[in-house]
Design a protein around this motif. Structure first.
Motif, PDB file in Angstrom:
ATOM      1  N   CYS A 124     -13.965  49.654  44.804  1.00  0.00           N
ATOM      2  CA  CYS A 124     -12.597  49.140  44.698  1.00  0.00           C
ATOM      3  C   CYS A 124     -11.599  50.224  44.329  1.00  0.00           C
ATOM      4  O   CYS A 124     -11.925  51.154  43.592  1.00  0.00           O
ATOM      5  CB  CYS A 124     -12.533  48.072  43.607  1.00  0.00           C
ATOM      6  SG  CYS A 124     -13.724  46.737  43.790  1.00  0.00           S
ATOM      7  N   LYS A 125     -10.366  50.048  44.820  1.00  0.00           N
ATOM      8  CA  LYS A 125      -9.259  50.876  44.323  1.00  0.00           C
ATOM      9  C   LYS A 125      -8.414  49.975  43.428  1.00  0.00           C
ATOM     10  O   LYS A 125      -8.194  48.792  43.718  1.00  0.00           O
ATOM     11  CB  LYS A 125      -8.431  51.474  45.453  1.00  0.00           C
ATOM     12  CG  LYS A 125      -7.522  50.510  46.165  1.00  0.00           C
ATOM     13  CD  LYS A 125      -6.612  51.243  47.141  1.00  0.00           C
ATOM     14  CE  LYS A 125      -5.708  50.232  47.845  1.00  0.00           C
ATOM     15  NZ  LYS A 125      -4.810  50.850  48.789  1.00  0.00           N
ATOM     16  N   VAL A 126      -7.953  50.537  42.329  1.00  0.00           N
ATOM     17  CA  VAL A 126      -7.140  49.786  41.368  1.00  0.00           C
ATOM     18  C   VAL A 126      -5.787  49.479  41.997  1.00  0.00           C
ATOM     19  O   VAL A 126      -5.116  50.374  42.517  1.00  0.00           O
ATOM     20  CB  VAL A 126      -6.957  50.578  40.057  1.00  0.00           C
ATOM     21  CG1 VAL A 126      -5.989  49.875  39.120  1.00  0.00           C
ATOM     22  CG2 VAL A 126      -8.301  50.810  39.378  1.00  0.00           C
ATOM     23  N   SER A 169      -9.989  53.977  40.516  1.00  0.00           N
ATOM     24  CA  SER A 169     -11.033  53.348  41.316  1.00  0.00           C
ATOM     25  C   SER A 169     -12.212  52.978  40.429  1.00  0.00           C
ATOM     26  O   SER A 169     -12.381  53.523  39.336  1.00  0.00           O
ATOM     27  CB  SER A 169     -11.486  54.282  42.433  1.00  0.00           C
ATOM     28  OG  SER A 169     -12.053  55.464  41.895  1.00  0.00           O
ATOM     29  N   GLY A 194      -8.738  45.013  41.567  1.00  0.00           N
ATOM     30  CA  GLY A 194      -9.207  46.018  42.503  1.00  0.00           C
ATOM     31  C   GLY A 194      -9.298  45.483  43.918  1.00  0.00           C
ATOM     32  O   GLY A 194      -9.844  44.398  44.138  1.00  0.00           O
TER      33      GLY A 194
END
Length: 176
Positions: free
Chosen positions: A129-131, A78, A145
């Protein structure tokens, strides 16, 4: 009228020629932040940010290989993108420098949904953001992301820009 395809160059452009080309493309300035596995804050200045998709809302940032921030993003999965406002130049310069503790003297916040430290005094808006993917390309990695949350701090402030190897502020008088 049809055009003929251009034959590709045999060799890549020289690094300085490429830097010169890209310096003529002004862009916004962001600080990408995350936490390392021990919970310590990590961050760097970035001008390589782009939207990718609206559904799901996805953006990308490009980060130099070997960066401790990139390593922490990979490990955590993240990151936060702090879009800087017109007063954010000192923070942009600090996070672009090699100083070991870039967060020293910089107010930052976190919360349950924060994917990385928020810089409320310097950010217009922050995207957590999450990867979803990381793709190595040359000496950088493209980090994709999915945007989970957007927090506005000073979204009415003018954005900080970078181009021609200097910082500038978005003009206040915009033409519609």
């Amino acid at each position: 009228m049809r055009t003929r395809p251009v034959e590709p160059a045999v060799e890549s452009a020289q690094a300085e020629d490429f830097r010169s080309l890209m310096s003529g493309f002004p862009t916004g300035v962001v600080v990408v932040t995350t936490f390392d596995l021990e919970g310590g804050p990590r961050g760097l200045t970035c001008s390589s940010l782009s939207s990718v998709a609206l559904d799901p809302p996805t953006l990308l940032v490009c980060v130099r290989e070997g960066s401790p921030t990139l390593r922490a993003v990979e490990q955590r999965g993240s990151f936060a993108v702090n879009l800087l406002h017109d007063g954010g130049r000192p923070v942009a310069e600090r996070f672009a420098s090699g100083v070991p503790d870039r967060f020293e003297g910089v107010l930052w916040r976190t919360g349950p949904a924060a994917a990385g430290p928020h810089l409320p005094d310097h950010a217009r808006t922050v995207a957590d953001c999450k990867v979803t993917a990381i793709k190595p390309v040359g000496d950088h990695s493209v980090v994709f992301g999915e945007v989970l949350e957007v927090t506005a701090y000073r979204d009415a402030a003018a954005p900080l820009m970078y181009g021609l190897r200097r910082y500038a502020v978005w003009p206040t008088a915009a033409v519609d």
